[in-house]
Scaffold this motif. Structure first.
Motif, short mmCIF file in Angstrom:
data_model
loop_
_atom_site.label_atom_id
_atom_site.label_comp_id
_atom_site.label_asym_id
_atom_site.label_seq_id
_atom_site.Cartn_x
_atom_site.Cartn_y
_atom_site.Cartn_z
N CYS A 197 62.64 91.50 34.50
CA CYS A 197 61.51 92.39 34.30
C CYS A 197 61.58 92.91 32.86
CB CYS A 197 61.54 93.55 35.28
SG CYS A 197 61.28 93.07 36.99
N TYR A 198 60.61 92.53 32.04
CA TYR A 198 60.60 92.89 30.61
C TYR A 198 60.00 94.29 30.48
CZ TYR A 198 61.97 88.13 29.58
OH TYR A 198 62.68 86.95 29.50
N SER A 199 60.87 95.28 30.53
CA SER A 199 60.42 96.67 30.64
C SER A 199 60.39 97.40 29.30
CB SER A 199 61.32 97.43 31.62
OG SER A 199 61.37 96.80 32.87
N SER A 200 61.34 97.15 28.42
CA SER A 200 61.38 97.83 27.13
C SER A 200 61.79 96.84 26.05
CB SER A 200 62.36 99.01 27.17
OG SER A 200 63.70 98.56 27.29
N LEU A 201 61.50 97.21 24.79
CA LEU A 201 61.85 96.35 23.65
C LEU A 201 62.41 97.21 22.53
CD1 LEU A 201 58.82 93.89 23.20
CD2 LEU A 201 61.06 93.39 24.18
N ALA A 202 63.32 96.62 21.75
CA ALA A 202 63.84 97.28 20.56
C ALA A 202 64.30 96.20 19.59
CB ALA A 202 64.99 98.22 20.90
N LEU A 203 64.35 96.54 18.32
CA LEU A 203 64.89 95.63 17.31
C LEU A 203 66.23 96.17 16.85
CD1 LEU A 203 64.45 93.15 15.46
CD2 LEU A 203 63.49 94.74 13.76
N ASP A 204 67.23 95.29 16.83
CA ASP A 204 68.57 95.65 16.34
C ASP A 204 68.76 94.98 14.99
OD1 ASP A 204 71.23 96.12 15.80
OD2 ASP A 204 71.91 95.71 17.83
N ARG A 205 68.70 95.77 13.92
CA ARG A 205 68.88 95.25 12.56
C ARG A 205 70.34 95.26 12.12
NH1 ARG A 205 65.16 94.99 8.53
NH2 ARG A 205 62.95 95.02 9.07
N SER A 206 71.24 95.70 12.99
CA SER A 206 72.65 95.74 12.62
C SER A 206 73.35 94.41 12.91
CB SER A 206 73.37 96.87 13.37
OG SER A 206 73.52 96.57 14.75
N THR A 207 72.67 93.49 13.60
CA THR A 207 73.25 92.19 13.93
C THR A 207 72.85 91.17 12.87
OG1 THR A 207 71.35 91.62 15.30
CG2 THR A 207 73.23 92.67 16.40
N THR A 208 73.56 90.04 12.86
CA THR A 208 73.21 88.93 11.98
C THR A 208 73.08 87.66 12.81
OG1 THR A 208 74.43 89.96 10.15
CG2 THR A 208 73.83 87.62 9.92
N PRO A 209 71.85 87.13 12.99
CA PRO A 209 70.58 87.68 12.51
C PRO A 209 70.16 88.88 13.32
CG PRO A 209 70.18 85.80 13.93
CD PRO A 209 71.68 85.89 13.79
N ASP A 210 69.01 89.48 12.94
CA ASP A 210 68.43 90.55 13.75
C ASP A 210 68.21 90.05 15.17
OD1 ASP A 210 68.31 91.96 11.40
OD2 ASP A 210 66.13 91.86 11.20
N THR A 211 68.28 90.95 16.13
CA THR A 211 68.04 90.56 17.52
C THR A 211 66.96 91.45 18.14
OG1 THR A 211 69.94 91.92 18.20
CG2 THR A 211 70.29 89.55 17.99
N LEU A 212 66.13 90.82 18.96
CA LEU A 212 65.17 91.54 19.79
C LEU A 212 65.86 91.87 21.09
CD1 LEU A 212 62.16 92.45 19.85
CD2 LEU A 212 61.70 90.34 21.12
N VAL A 213 65.83 93.13 21.48
CA VAL A 213 66.57 93.63 22.63
C VAL A 213 65.59 93.97 23.75
CG1 VAL A 213 68.23 95.34 23.46
CG2 VAL A 213 68.32 94.57 21.08
N VAL A 214 65.74 93.30 24.88
CA VAL A 214 64.89 93.54 26.05
C VAL A 214 65.68 94.35 27.07
CG1 VAL A 214 63.67 92.49 27.98
CG2 VAL A 214 63.56 91.43 25.71
N GLY A 215 65.11 95.46 27.51
CA GLY A 215 65.71 96.25 28.57
C GLY A 215 64.93 96.09 29.86
N GLU A 216 65.63 96.18 30.98
CA GLU A 216 65.01 95.99 32.29
C GLU A 216 65.08 97.28 33.09
OE1 GLU A 216 65.20 92.50 35.52
OE2 GLU A 216 67.09 93.59 35.34
N TYR A 217 63.94 97.67 33.64
CA TYR A 217 63.89 98.81 34.54
C TYR A 217 64.24 98.35 35.95
CZ TYR A 217 61.99 102.72 37.27
OH TYR A 217 61.83 103.77 38.12
N ARG A 218 65.17 99.04 36.57
CA ARG A 218 65.55 98.76 37.96
C ARG A 218 65.47 100.06 38.73
NH1 ARG A 218 66.50 94.87 42.04
NH2 ARG A 218 67.38 96.09 43.71
N ASP A 219 64.61 100.11 39.74
CA ASP A 219 64.43 101.33 40.52
C ASP A 219 65.54 101.44 41.56
OD1 ASP A 219 63.52 103.57 41.72
OD2 ASP A 219 61.72 102.70 42.59
N GLY A 220 66.59 102.18 41.21
CA GLY A 220 67.73 102.34 42.11
C GLY A 220 68.78 101.26 41.91
#
Length: 438
Positions: free
Chosen positions: A289-312
């Protein structure tokens, strides 16, 4: 199936001693290992997992249709023009809205120590019409710090917040899709624009998604599409449309409309996962479940970070808590890196925390913002075990502004579950340095 837990195995009738418990735990763990069944992770532990099932197939066919639409409309505007025409202003926040921030944590059912209370250092609020509207709900957050190395997009320092349309609250079956608020962080002015999907007939339609996460990579705005994967919009191809009708989408007569919005941002690509979970999205072992997104510029290369919402929580260890998945970003194109036609995760973990609405990583640490209804919730931070801190009422997506060192979120609640006005919408930031991971 034998399940190991963190609960004591002592029973009053058996009076087993501690050494016996340890021996029993060791024997059970060895049996599980021999059977190929994973033992439960520690209750507060982030665990690595195989992320290959979450590979995405890119489809950039909408790029051609977006180009045709821009040619037909005869307009292609930079974000700076939209901000120059901003028609709303942020404000300094009412007392009610400020109460949603983590420094006002007031839960007596789950007390926290003073060193667990986070304090905001920057904030803004929407004008009253947006703060109190029930059927447009803030979700994702990103900004020009994601978009470009210098932290600006052209001449502007910008923040972008997505909103999804709640048809039930609006009392209609017509879904107006998702909109984006573009905020000039210097002037405080902002304007809403509508996200649209081009069609093959030089037309467009609304995009009826939750838009729970945003990341702005160069010209491309990545938006979470919960069950499908990711949608990509072109921030260098903002289009102007007519505004004299507020109930029409697309072409009508000789004009184009977007439910009264003056500007639209067209979709140019989709990244689809192989298996589509049921809707509303329920996490599956082989689907995310593609619930949230963030960009991590501290990695090489940059990474797109997907977070998942789980109800419980779940007894299924493959989905318990939720997953966080990383995709490498191509430095030159700002598209996801592709191998054999797929965007394959470079890392995936299972987190021990449920109801996570925002996930950001930075320098190997995970920052997870838990959601809530009308009470304060929690920020979890760590690279393995996680520390707990106070968090917002209704906090959503996370955005790390690398130039300022601030971690931002937008809160969503204007009303509680009983449809009573609580007026708790705010966009605020805490210093990342003030969150000490374990």
């Amino acid at each position: 199936m034998i399940v190991l837990t963190d609960q004591p195995l002592l029973d009053n009738s058996l009076r087993m001693n501690v050494d016996a418990v340890k021996r029993l735990g060791f024997i059970v763990a060895m049996l599980l290992l021999a059977a190929g069944t994973p033992a439960a992770a520690a209750p507060n532990q982030i665990t690595e997992r195989d992320g290959s099932a979450f590979s995405l197939t890119p489809d950039w066919s909408l790029d051609t249709q977006a180009a045709g639409l821009a040619s037909t409309l005869g307009s292609r505007l930079p974000v700076s023009d939209v901000l120059a025409a901003a028609n709303r202003s942020t404000n300094d926040c009412s007392t009610s809205r400020k109460q949603a921030q983590p420094e006002f944590y007031d839960r007596t059912d789950i007390p926290l120590q003073a060193n667990q209370i986070l304090h905001s250092s920057d904030r803004f609020c929407w004008d009253d019409s947006d703060s109190k509207v029930s059927y447009w709900v803030p979700q994702g957050v990103t900004g020009s710090s994601d978009a470009d190395d210098d932290g600006q997009w052209g001449p502007n320092k910008v923040m972008a917040v997505s909103w999804h349309y709640d048809t039930g609250k609006a009392g209609t079956q017509t879904d107006h899709g998702a909109r984006l608020s573009l905020v000039d962080r210097v002037s405080g002015k902002y304007r809403h624009v509508l996200l649209v999907e081009p069609t093959s007939s030089s037309n467009f339609r609304a995009v009826p998604i939750h838009a729970g996460g945003l990341a702005w990579l160069g010209r491309y705005l990545y938006v979470a599409d919960t069950s499908r994967g990711l949608r990509v919009f072109d921030m260098e191809r903002v289009l102007e449309v007519a505004t004299d009708q507020d109930d029409v989408i697309g072409k009508s007569g000789s004009k184009y409309y977007a439910y009264g919005y003056r500007y639209v941002v067209p979709q140019v690509a989709t990244y689809r996962q192989a298996i589509t979970p049921p809707s509303p999205c329920v996490p599956q072992p082989n689907a995310l479940c593609y619930s949230s997104l963030a960009l991590d510029r501290s990695t090489t290369p940059d990474t797109l970070v997907v977070g998942e919402y789980r109800d419980g929580r779940s007894t299924d260890l493959s989905i318990d808590g939720g997953r966080v998945v990383h995709y490498d970003v191509d430095a030159s194109t700002r598209k996801l890196a592709v191998s054999s036609g797929k965007a394959v995760p470079s890392r995936a973990v299972t987190t021990p925390k449920s109801n996570v609405q925002g996930a950001q990583t930075w320098q190997g640490e995970y920052y997870l913002g838990r959601s809530s209804a009308d009470k304060h919730s929690f920020m979890f931070a760590g690279s393995a075990d996680m520390n707990t801190y106070s968090w917002a009422v209704g906090g959503e997506d996370l955005y790390y502004e690398h130039g300022s060192g601030l971690l931002w979120t937008a809160t969503e609640h204007a009303f509680n579950a009983a449809d009573t006005l609580i007026d708790k919408r705010i966009v605020f930031a805490v210093p990342l340095a003030g969150i000490a991971p374990r």
